[in-house]
Scaffold this motif. Structure first.
Motif, PDB file in Angstrom:
ATOM      1  N   VAL A  82      -3.557  21.872  -2.677  1.00 10.26           N
ATOM      2  CA  VAL A  82      -2.801  22.349  -1.523  1.00 10.26           C
ATOM      3  C   VAL A  82      -1.486  22.973  -2.001  1.00 10.26           C
ATOM      4  CG1 VAL A  82      -3.794  20.657   0.058  1.00 10.26           C
ATOM      5  CG2 VAL A  82      -1.690  20.101  -1.170  1.00 10.26           C
ATOM      6  N   PRO A  83      -1.051  24.076  -1.392  1.00 14.87           N
ATOM      7  CA  PRO A  83       0.188  24.722  -1.823  1.00 14.87           C
ATOM      8  C   PRO A  83       1.434  24.120  -1.195  1.00 14.87           C
ATOM      9  CG  PRO A  83      -0.859  26.028  -0.117  1.00 14.87           C
ATOM     10  CD  PRO A  83      -1.792  24.879  -0.394  1.00 14.87           C
ATOM     11  N   LEU A  84       1.263  23.243  -0.198  1.00 16.73           N
ATOM     12  CA  LEU A  84       2.406  22.741   0.556  1.00 16.73           C
ATOM     13  C   LEU A  84       2.200  21.281   0.936  1.00 16.73           C
ATOM     14  CD1 LEU A  84       5.019  23.284   2.351  1.00 16.73           C
ATOM     15  CD2 LEU A  84       3.413  23.813   4.200  1.00 16.73           C
ATOM     16  N   ILE A  85       3.271  20.489   0.823  1.00 23.85           N
ATOM     17  CA  ILE A  85       3.289  19.131   1.341  1.00 23.85           C
ATOM     18  C   ILE A  85       4.461  19.023   2.303  1.00 23.85           C
ATOM     19  CG2 ILE A  85       3.527  16.675   0.831  1.00 23.85           C
ATOM     20  CD1 ILE A  85       2.394  17.173  -1.922  1.00 23.85           C
ATOM     21  N   ALA A  86       4.188  18.589   3.518  1.00 18.79           N
ATOM     22  CA  ALA A  86       5.230  18.412   4.524  1.00 18.79           C
ATOM     23  C   ALA A  86       5.344  16.944   4.886  1.00 18.79           C
ATOM     24  CB  ALA A  86       4.928  19.238   5.773  1.00 18.79           C
ATOM     25  N   VAL A  87       6.570  16.454   4.942  1.00 13.88           N
ATOM     26  CA  VAL A  87       6.843  15.097   5.414  1.00 13.88           C
ATOM     27  C   VAL A  87       7.513  15.223   6.766  1.00 13.88           C
ATOM     28  CG1 VAL A  87       8.035  12.923   4.985  1.00 13.88           C
ATOM     29  CG2 VAL A  87       7.127  14.244   3.055  1.00 13.88           C
ATOM     30  N   CYS A  88       6.910  14.626   7.772  1.00 13.35           N
ATOM     31  CA  CYS A  88       7.413  14.767   9.138  1.00 13.35           C
ATOM     32  C   CYS A  88       7.854  13.417   9.688  1.00 13.35           C
ATOM     33  CB  CYS A  88       6.339  15.380  10.038  1.00 13.35           C
ATOM     34  SG  CYS A  88       6.894  15.687  11.731  1.00 13.35           S
TER      35      CYS A  88
END
Length: 219
Positions: A82-88
């Motif tokens: 995956v090119p992106l990791i988001a923490v929400c």
């Protein structure tokens, strides 16, 4: 739950069968989303995504902690690439309240208290005056919501320590500012893992966490 499954098969399964058939032999999600396990947090809704779009991990307090979450991060980056990791994070987070107030005294000791120890560094950073917490306090957010903002920044730091090969993004689903509407909002910014904690696009602090206001004047 069973009624929902029955409704899915009766009303939805046929409509999305072509999409699911196309995903039968593999997935290529656009990113990993780590968010809270709260039943009111609906990743596909707040990101307007569908099957195969996101590799999603939900746990108490959206912590980069524990074997399961770390395994998911490793799989997402090493196998799925995956090119992106988001923490929400989110406002009103029960895990943040637990960090501030402690596990309820009428609850027997067990897994929850042990799990929340993974958020101790976030609590310490907030107490020590992390810029993300100060920015939230200036905007009038409650202390637990300020801690949630700090927590996102700290989890992004943990991902940097893991040297993940992906862009990192922090976001927060909030109920708006005090005395404002309850419409959920997302505040975003991003920084490559190879860079130090980025100066936030939306405030004057090196917060490593997004804010939505204009750059503040230095006092």
């Amino acid at each position: 739950m069973l009624a929902g499954v029955a409704a899915y098969h009766a009303q939805t399964a046929g409509a999305i069968r072509p999409t699911m058939s196309g995903l039968a032999h593999g997935q290529s999600p656009s990113g990993l989303l780590l968010t809270c396990a709260d039943s009111r947090v609906m990743p596909s809704m707040i990101t307007h995504s569908g099957p195969g779009d996101l590799f999603t991990v939900q746990n108490v307090g959206n912590l980069v902690s524990g074997t399961s979450t770390l395994a998911a991060v490793q799989y997402a980056t090493s196998v799925l690439r995956v090119p992106l990791i988001a923490v929400c994070g989110r406002s009103g987070c029960g895990a943040m309240k637990g960090l501030v107030d402690g596990v309820p005294t009428d609850m027997p000791e067990g897994a929850l208290g042990y799990w929340l120890k993974g958020g101790a560094s976030s609590l310490e950073a907030w107490i020590d005056g992390h810029p993300a917490g100060r920015a939230g306090a200036r905007d009038g957010f409650a202390q637990n919501d300020c801690l949630a903002m700090v927590n996102v920044a700290v989890q992004l730091d943990r991902l940097r320590e893991l040297d993940v090969d992906a862009e990192l993004m922090g976001c927060s689903s909030t109920s708006g500012r005090p005395a404002s509407s309850s419409t959920t909002r997302m505040h975003r910014s991003s920084a490559r893992t190879t860079a130090p904690a980025a100066r936030c696009r939306f405030c004057a602090d090196d917060a490593g966490y997004p804010r939505e206001h204009e750059p503040a004047e230095e006092s």
